[in-house]
Design a protein around this motif. Structure first.
Motif, short mmCIF file in Angstrom:
data_model
loop_
_atom_site.label_atom_id
_atom_site.label_comp_id
_atom_site.label_asym_id
_atom_site.label_seq_id
_atom_site.Cartn_x
_atom_site.Cartn_y
_atom_site.Cartn_z
N THR A 115 0.84 -1.21 0.00
CA THR A 115 0.00 0.00 0.00
C THR A 115 0.87 1.25 0.00
OG1 THR A 115 -1.75 -1.17 1.21
CG2 THR A 115 -1.83 1.23 1.21
N ASP A 116 1.93 1.25 0.82
CA ASP A 116 2.83 2.40 0.86
C ASP A 116 3.47 2.65 -0.50
OD1 ASP A 116 2.26 2.77 3.50
OD2 ASP A 116 4.17 2.02 4.27
N ILE A 117 3.97 1.60 -1.12
CA ILE A 117 4.63 1.73 -2.43
C ILE A 117 3.66 2.29 -3.46
CG2 ILE A 117 5.67 0.42 -4.34
CD1 ILE A 117 6.77 -1.52 -2.18
N ALA A 118 2.43 1.77 -3.46
CA ALA A 118 1.43 2.23 -4.43
C ALA A 118 1.05 3.69 -4.18
CB ALA A 118 0.19 1.34 -4.36
N LEU A 119 0.85 4.07 -2.92
CA LEU A 119 0.46 5.45 -2.60
C LEU A 119 1.53 6.46 -3.01
CD1 LEU A 119 -1.21 5.08 0.92
CD2 LEU A 119 -2.34 5.76 -1.20
N ILE A 120 2.79 6.15 -2.68
CA ILE A 120 3.88 7.07 -3.01
C ILE A 120 4.02 7.20 -4.53
CG2 ILE A 120 6.37 7.40 -2.91
CD1 ILE A 120 4.97 8.05 -0.30
N LEU A 162 10.28 4.67 -8.30
CA LEU A 162 11.40 4.31 -7.44
C LEU A 162 11.21 4.82 -6.02
CD1 LEU A 162 14.23 3.09 -7.12
CD2 LEU A 162 15.18 5.28 -7.90
N GLY A 163 10.57 6.00 -5.90
CA GLY A 163 10.36 6.59 -4.59
C GLY A 163 9.53 5.72 -3.67
N GLY A 164 8.52 5.04 -4.22
CA GLY A 164 7.71 4.13 -3.42
C GLY A 164 8.54 3.00 -2.83
N LEU A 165 9.42 2.44 -3.65
CA LEU A 165 10.28 1.35 -3.19
C LEU A 165 11.26 1.86 -2.13
CD1 LEU A 165 11.02 -0.36 -6.62
CD2 LEU A 165 9.51 -1.20 -4.83
N LEU A 166 11.83 3.06 -2.37
CA LEU A 166 12.78 3.63 -1.40
C LEU A 166 12.10 3.92 -0.07
CD1 LEU A 166 14.79 6.09 -3.68
CD2 LEU A 166 15.62 3.96 -2.66
N PHE A 167 10.87 4.44 -0.11
CA PHE A 167 10.15 4.73 1.13
C PHE A 167 9.94 3.45 1.94
CE2 PHE A 167 6.18 5.01 3.53
CZ PHE A 167 6.45 6.11 4.33
N ALA A 168 9.50 2.38 1.26
CA ALA A 168 9.29 1.10 1.95
C ALA A 168 10.60 0.57 2.52
CB ALA A 168 8.67 0.09 1.00
N LEU A 169 11.70 0.75 1.80
CA LEU A 169 13.00 0.29 2.27
C LEU A 169 13.45 1.08 3.51
CD1 LEU A 169 15.48 -1.51 1.82
CD2 LEU A 169 16.41 0.27 0.32
N PHE A 170 13.28 2.41 3.48
CA PHE A 170 13.64 3.23 4.64
C PHE A 170 12.77 2.90 5.85
CE2 PHE A 170 15.17 6.65 1.46
CZ PHE A 170 16.43 6.07 1.41
N MET A 171 11.49 2.67 5.62
CA MET A 171 10.59 2.30 6.72
C MET A 171 10.99 0.95 7.31
SD MET A 171 8.23 4.48 7.60
CE MET A 171 6.89 3.50 8.28
N LEU A 172 11.38 0.04 6.44
CA LEU A 172 11.81 -1.29 6.89
C LEU A 172 13.06 -1.16 7.75
CD1 LEU A 172 10.96 -4.28 6.51
CD2 LEU A 172 12.60 -4.40 4.64
N SER A 173 13.98 -0.31 7.33
CA SER A 173 15.22 -0.10 8.09
C SER A 173 14.93 0.51 9.46
CB SER A 173 16.16 0.81 7.31
OG SER A 173 16.50 0.24 6.06
N ALA A 174 13.89 1.33 9.53
CA ALA A 174 13.52 1.98 10.79
C ALA A 174 12.55 1.14 11.61
CB ALA A 174 12.90 3.34 10.50
N GLY A 194 1.59 15.80 -0.97
CA GLY A 194 0.58 14.79 -1.29
C GLY A 194 0.95 13.42 -0.78
N GLY A 195 2.23 13.06 -0.88
CA GLY A 195 2.68 11.73 -0.44
C GLY A 195 2.54 11.56 1.05
N ILE A 196 3.01 12.54 1.81
CA ILE A 196 2.94 12.40 3.27
C ILE A 196 1.50 12.44 3.75
CG2 ILE A 196 3.12 14.85 3.94
CD1 ILE A 196 5.19 13.91 6.05
N GLY A 197 0.66 13.26 3.08
CA GLY A 197 -0.75 13.31 3.47
C GLY A 197 -1.44 11.99 3.23
N ALA A 198 -1.19 11.39 2.07
CA ALA A 198 -1.82 10.11 1.73
C ALA A 198 -1.37 9.00 2.69
CB ALA A 198 -1.50 9.73 0.29
N ILE A 199 -0.07 8.95 2.96
CA ILE A 199 0.47 7.90 3.83
C ILE A 199 -0.09 8.03 5.25
CG2 ILE A 199 2.56 7.09 4.99
CD1 ILE A 199 2.36 6.02 2.23
N VAL A 200 -0.13 9.24 5.79
CA VAL A 200 -0.60 9.45 7.16
C VAL A 200 -2.07 9.07 7.29
CG1 VAL A 200 -1.15 11.24 8.86
CG2 VAL A 200 1.10 11.20 7.78
#
Length: 511
Positions: free
Chosen positions: A58-63, A91-103, A156-162
């Motif tokens: 869901t995160d990847i798709a939203l971003i 690519l940003g969706g994948l990077l966001f999921a990767l950073f979240m996974l690391s955290a 838009g990305g941060i609003g959708a994710i939150v």
């Protein structure tokens, strides 16, 4: 509602404890207390691995969608090259999921509370946007051309994710309260070893293991009726019935490996269940190499049997079943309609023959077929196999049985979930050959029910279908079914399905 604590059931059902002393019936009727516990654990659970995966997707798709949609809000800008914003959105969706996974942003222990996730979301998303700016800089691309787009994408990305994560948190919290995200375990073997395991599991933080009860064959002082507040619900034979009445995930065996014969006898009874079975290394102090161990929480175990189709595999198989069955019904609808008309005109009686079969986890399911026998000679219990030139078979029935067209209504069974496209063929309950039950003839027969039965299977495309008139035919079917269960993959399902029309039509043994 909060899942039941078996210790509370013991207190409320103590008056029933005397029933444990009664001899078990032929069908291993379990005690009322065990049935009460089983009924409280009958609700379906959701694998945490799958829930985490859905949140990540869901995160990847939203971003990605937010990045592409933001191009509209920055449309007044003249982009030198659309390849960068389009490509970096994906690519940003994948990077966001990767950073979240690391955290550790996808740990189930923290996903039921929203506030701790906000910092991780903002941090991970800021890193994605900053990285985009750095890409601009090092590639020499003019940042001015993309400033409006990056700003719109960030907001838009941060609003959708939150917003979506807040909704997901509410759902996950509710599932957690209902016990749908727990892993349910039964301990096999009582006494102090079981008490040690319970203490280990319950002492760890963020424990998702729910102990459902204890089963032990011993009735002496080494196995008391109550261990650390958990009741002993019966013996190993009772456990087989208990596991079919509720949704449990694993068995943890406390019996030491030094009791080799006892372990083997117990595993011979339990391997037919569609569960993970672990041998506890906690109390045996076994000196295996570390990578040999599996861990249930922090409890070291040695995995003995694994659930054949679980987590993502189960989901992919279900999606595959529904899509293919729906398409097959549409494509084959002329044959279905023509066959229904032919059956109705050929002989009086219903078009569809309904019969109870044994399904997944030994549960009975209703299976549909085109009627191929005369109505007054139908055989609901399959007491007599259909043989060559059998007078009970109608003229149309002889053709549709030989070509397996009579099985096509089972596509509707697949849609409702009682059958799979591929799996061991379901048999009638208590079916016999030579006056012996199937399970008495073929060792491991009951293990066929560890997966959902299918319209076709590995045994069928290898020639083992039709009449069972000797023990070897049944043993060969079971052997092929077990091979399928132990080697399952979507690729194997696809191969069996593709091979079925060529292997089954006009195959010998089908009458």
């Amino acid at each position: 509602m909060q899942a039941l604590d078996p210790r509370a059931v013991y207190t409320s059902s103590a008056v029933l404890a005397s029933s444990d002393d009664e001899p078990q019936s032929k069908n291993h009727e379990i005690t009322e207390m065990a049935r009460e516990v089983a009924s409280e654990f009958a609700s379906t659970t959701y694998a945490p691995m799958v829930v985490r995966g859905f949140v990540q997707m869901t995160d990847i798709a939203l971003i990605s969608i937010a990045g592409i949609a933001s191009l509209h809000f920055a449309s007044e800008m003249l982009f030198p090259n659309l390849l960068y914003p389009m490509g970096y959105s994906l690519l940003g969706g994948l990077l966001f999921a990767l950073f979240m996974l690391s955290a550790e942003g996808y740990n189930m222990s923290g996903m039921h509370s929203f506030s701790p996730q906000i910092g991780k979301i903002v941090g991970a998303w800021t890193l994605v946007v900053v990285l985009g700016i750095l890409v601009n800089f090092f590639t020499g691309t003019s940042f001015e051309a993309y400033r409006g787009w990056l700003g719109a994408w960030f907001a838009g990305g941060i609003g959708a994710i939150v917003v979506v994560r807040a909704l997901q948190t509410v759902v996950i919290r509710r599932w957690k309260e209902e016990g749908r995200l727990e892993r349910r375990a039964v301990i096999v073997g009582g006494g102090q070893p079981a008490a040690d395991i319970i203490s280990t599991l319950e002492s760890q933080e963020a424990n998702d293991i729910r102990i459902c009860g204890i089963f032990d064959d011993r009735d002496d002082e080494r196995s008391p009726a109550l261990v650390s507040g958990y009741p002993k619900l019966g013996n190993v034979d009772d456990l087989v019935e208990f596991a079919r009445l509720c949704k449990i995930d694993m068995l943890i065996v406390t019996i030491p490996v030094t009791a080799e014969n006892r372990v083997l006898q117990m595993l011979h009874k339990l391997w037919i269940l569609p569960l993970d079975i672990h041998l506890s290394a906690h109390m045996n102090k076994m000196q295996f190499r570390r990578r040999t161990y599996s861990y249930v929480g922090k409890l070291p175990t040695v995995p003995i049997f694994a659930k054949p189709i679980a987590n993502w595999g189960s989901m992919f198989k279900r999606v595959f079943d529904v899509l293919v069955a729906a398409c097959a019904i549409i494509v084959l609808s002329p044959i279905l309609i023509a066959t229904a008309i032919a059956v109705k005109l050929d002989s009086p009686g219903p078009i569809i023959f309904r019969q109870k079969r044994v399904g997944f986890n030994n549960e009975q399911v209703m299976v549909y077929k085109f009627r191929s026998l005369y109505t007054n000679q139908s055989d609901q219990k399959a007491a007599k196999s259909v043989t060559k030139n059998d007078s009970r078979v109608t003229k149309v029935g002889r053709f549709i049985r030989r070509t397996s067209i009579d099985e096509l209504p089972q596509l509707f069974n697949v849609l409702v979930g009682t059958l799979s496209l591929v799996g061991p063929r379901p048999h009638v309950p208590h079916q016999e050959t030579d006056n012996k039950l199937f399970e008495e003839v073929a060792d491991g027969y009951m293990a066929r029910h560890k997966v959902k039965p299918g319209i076709t299977g590995w045994a069928q495309i290898n020639g083992w279908r039709g009449e069972i008139d000797d023990d070897n035919k049944l043993k060969q079917r079971v052997e092929h079914d077990i091979y399928y269960i132990e080697n399952w993959s979507l690729a194997l399902d696809f191969y069996i399905l593709a091979a079925t029309p060529f292997k089954i039509i006009n195959q010998d043994g089908a009458y």
